[in-house]
Every structure is written in structure tokens, then in C-alpha cells.
Design an enzyme around this catalytic site. Structure first.
Site, PDB file in Angstrom:
ATOM      1  N   ASP A   1       0.854  -1.291   0.050  1.00 52.94           N
ATOM      2  CA  ASP A   1       0.107  -0.040   0.066  1.00 52.94           C
ATOM      3  C   ASP A   1       1.092   1.387   0.000  1.00 52.94           C
ATOM      4  OD1 ASP A   1      -2.532  -1.358  -0.045  1.00 52.94           O
ATOM      5  OD2 ASP A   1      -2.310  -1.625   2.176  1.00 52.94           O
TER       6      ASP A   1
ATOM      7  N   ASP B   1      -9.742  -6.583  -0.368  1.00 48.05           N
ATOM      8  CA  ASP B   1      -8.862  -5.804   0.725  1.00 48.05           C
ATOM      9  C   ASP B   1      -9.456  -5.222   1.910  1.00 48.05           C
ATOM     10  OD1 ASP B   1      -6.523  -5.032   1.974  1.00 48.05           O
ATOM     11  OD2 ASP B   1      -6.074  -3.504   0.363  1.00 48.05           O
TER      12      ASP B   1
ATOM     13  N   GLY C   1      -4.239  -8.624   6.155  1.00 46.50           N
ATOM     14  CA  GLY C   1      -3.457  -7.847   7.224  1.00 46.50           C
ATOM     15  C   GLY C   1      -3.607  -8.460   8.479  1.00 46.50           C
TER      16      GLY C   1
END
Length: 228
Positions: free
Chosen positions: A44, A182, A204
Site C-alpha cells: 500500500d 482487501d 492484514g
């Protein structure tokens, strides 16, 4: 070096969101993730302007690219993303995600990504409808669906996004793209969205980092989740 072409149709793509990883010993972290069988390193890039946060940059992409032969992508959460596409592809990004919310000529940017040898991807924020994104799908190899508002890790997924995911799944064979999701991607999210037709998952804090299980145990359990 592996490429997105190595991913077979129907294969579950497991990605690691590297803005959630520990950088105290990046080489060790990357070795453990590679050993676990991660398919994709999701990077990112945030400028503090397009989103209210700053994260990762060219030096991070370069460092991670040197430590793995797996596929690396970049999610450009920056103003004027088209200016930076060439830089990140030169550094080794094989998939580039750009936002139509920021780029009035996003189809041009997506085509340019293809023209310089990378895979094009439209990143779709929760505020963007399927109908708004529809025309850009003609020049997409991937679609990255944000299940949270872009900018910060650790957010809970927004349930209304799942209706848009359903529309994107229904259209993906026609346009020829694969779908990555995501934001707030837990093991349960993977189970549900894999059955719904999603191709890949960027994991994540909710699904990969900071858990008592090893990366290998987590990845193996996710790979075992059935589609039927």
C-alpha cells in the site's frame, strides 16, 4: 521470478498486506511468509493526501522485491497516481492498482499499465458503485475491492460492499478480470467470499499478522477452505 501468469484459473490467491508486517527484521519476516506459501505481496502506497495516512514508498517496494521471487503489487492510494506507475513497475511491481475516484482518465492509466508490461487493476473504494466502475472494467486484468475506506489498517469490513462484490463476480467472466479483496479480511471472510467467487485475498491484521498461529498454519488452513 514468479508472475501472475503462474496462478492457475480457480486457484486461491493468498496475499500479505505488507503495511501490517513487522519491519524490525524484514528479511526474517519475508522468509517466513515465503515459506508459508504466500502468493502475493501487497504494498500500500499512501501519500497523506488522497488518504489521511502515509505508508510505504519506493524504497520499501525495492527492499521487498529483493527479498522474494513471489508476485508483488502496489496499491497507489496517492494523488495523480498515473505519474508514479512507471516508477513502481521499474521497481518490480507486477500488478498496479489505481483508483478511478482520483483519476478522471483512469482507462488511459489502466491501458498504460498494460502497455509497459504489468497487470492493470482498478481499485474500488466502498463509496464507488459497480455502475460507476463498469466502463473501466474493459481494461482491467484485476479488480481490487476495498471492503473498508482506504487509508488505515485494522478497520472492520463494511457489509454493504458485499453486494457490489456479487455484481463484480457475475461480470468477471465477461470482462476477463480476477477479483481481489482487501480490508478486514478474516478467515471467515475468506471462507465466505471464496464460495461467492472471489479469486484472491489481501490479508492484514484480521487474517494474518499478530495471530498466535504461524504464517504457515494460517495459510494452510485458508488453502483448505472449500469453494463448494
Amino acid at each position: 521470478m514468479r508472475t501472475p501468469e503462474d496462478w492457475k484459473d480457480g486457484e486461491k490467491i493468498i496475499g500479505a498486506c505488507m503495511n501490517c508486517a513487522s519491519y524490525e527484521n524484514l528479511s526474517k519476516t519475508m522468509g517466513e511468509l515465503d515459506d508459508a506459501g504466500i502468493d502475493l505481496y501487497h504494498l500500500d502506497i499512501m501519500d497523506g493526501t488522497f488518504v489521511p495516512n502515509i505508508a510505504l514508498g519506493p524504497q520499501d517496494v525495492s527492499a521487498i522485491r529483493k527479498l522474494t521471487d513471489r508476485v508483488c503489487d502496489v496499491h497507489l492510494m496517492v494523488r495523480d497516481a498515473a505519474r508514479y506507475v512507471d516508477t513502481f513497475v521499474r521497481l518490480g511491481a507486477q500488478i498496479v492498482h489505481v483508483h478511478g475516484e482520483e483519476d478522471s482518465q483512469v482507462t488511459r492509466t489502466l491501458q498504460h499499465i498494460r502497455d509497459i508490461g504489468a497487470k492493470s487493476s482498478l481499485a474500488i473504494s466502498p463509496c464507488t458503485s459497480f455502475e460507476t466502475a463498469k466502463e473501466a472494467l474493459n481494461v482491467c486484468d484485476y479488480v481490487l475491492v476495498m471492503r473498508v475506506n482506504p487509508g488505515f489498517a485494522g478497520q472492520k469490513a463494511l457489509p454493504f460492499v458485499d453486494e457490489k462484490i456479487k455484481k463484480l463476480v457475475e461480470a468477471k467472466d465477461y470482462y476477463g478480470y480476477k477479483i481481489l479483496v482487501d480490508g478486514g479480511v478474516s478467515a471467515q471472510s475468506v471462507a465466505d467470499l471464496w464460495k461467492a467467487g472471489v479469486d484472491g485475498f489481501c490479508l492484514g491484521n484480521a487474517g494474518l499478522f499478530g495471530h498466535k498461529e504461524s504464517y504457515k498454519q494460517i495459510v494452510q488452513s485458508l488453502r483448505a477452505l472449500p469453494r463448494d
